[in-house]
Design a protein around this motif. Sequence first.
Motif: not given
Length: 282
Positions: A53-61, A89-102
């Motif tokens: 959701x946060x990734x979608x709500x922010x500009x591309x850069x 740590x594994x759960x935290x890693x998973x939570x980062x995936x949306x930011x990384x993909x974008x």
Amino acid sequence: MIYIGVTGWGDHDRLYGDGVSKRDRLREYGAHFPTVEVDASFYAVQPKRNGEKWVIETPPSFQFVVKAYQGMTGHLRGENYYKSKKEMFSAFHDSLEPYQKANKLGMVLFQFPPWFDCKRENVDYLRWCKAEMGKVPVALEFRNQSWFAPGMYEKTLTFLEEEGWIHTVCDEPQAGVGSVPLVLATTNRKKALVRFHGRNIHGWQKASGGQNWREVRYLYRYNQEELQQWVSRLRKLEESAKDVYVLFNNNSGGDAADNAKQMIDLLGIEYSGLAPKQLDLF
């Protein structure tokens, strides 16, 4: 490039005015600043849907600095929902995936508590944390003066550089062992992090044992002269790191956003790619 922003996007009332609802604050925030610190991740590992959701709500850069979960840095005082640190740590890693993909993950910030001092056991834990985070860019912030004591100053910076940590430069009250000095150095050629906590020595000390620590620890408004001192410092950091992330955390009195905007003006920065500001309905 120097990215300037604040910690969190929900509390900066003067930034939004009365016409912006809480659910729209991040969208509006992106019209003012190109980066933000996600502090919700400190209190709980966030579900992926929040990051999406946060990734979608922010500009591309736009860039996020995601704060490491409190169980990863030794702050946890409540119930531990994970069977092991590995699982945490594994759960935290998973939570980062949306930011990384974008391509919006600036870095993860590991902020350790005042009792995390400079000793072999803690050095070993830092190595373990870095290995667990893999290729994710990670910044390290200390809250114990022993890491930069005479005889350890250069060793600490060398350790951070060799292990691949991004050193966090802090502007904060000099209040004894529970604070760190200003160490204007970079340990990563790609990224640097600067955090402004204010200079309220009384509040910093009082907050250590008080219930309303949020109301006093970061109660400080930087004046023009204090911010001006940082212009040359930030330019110097920019010479040794490709991107410098600057976050204002002095928000006990709602001053962070104002000071961040002042710093942008002092540096003469005009950001492109910010979100359009919301228009009134009428």
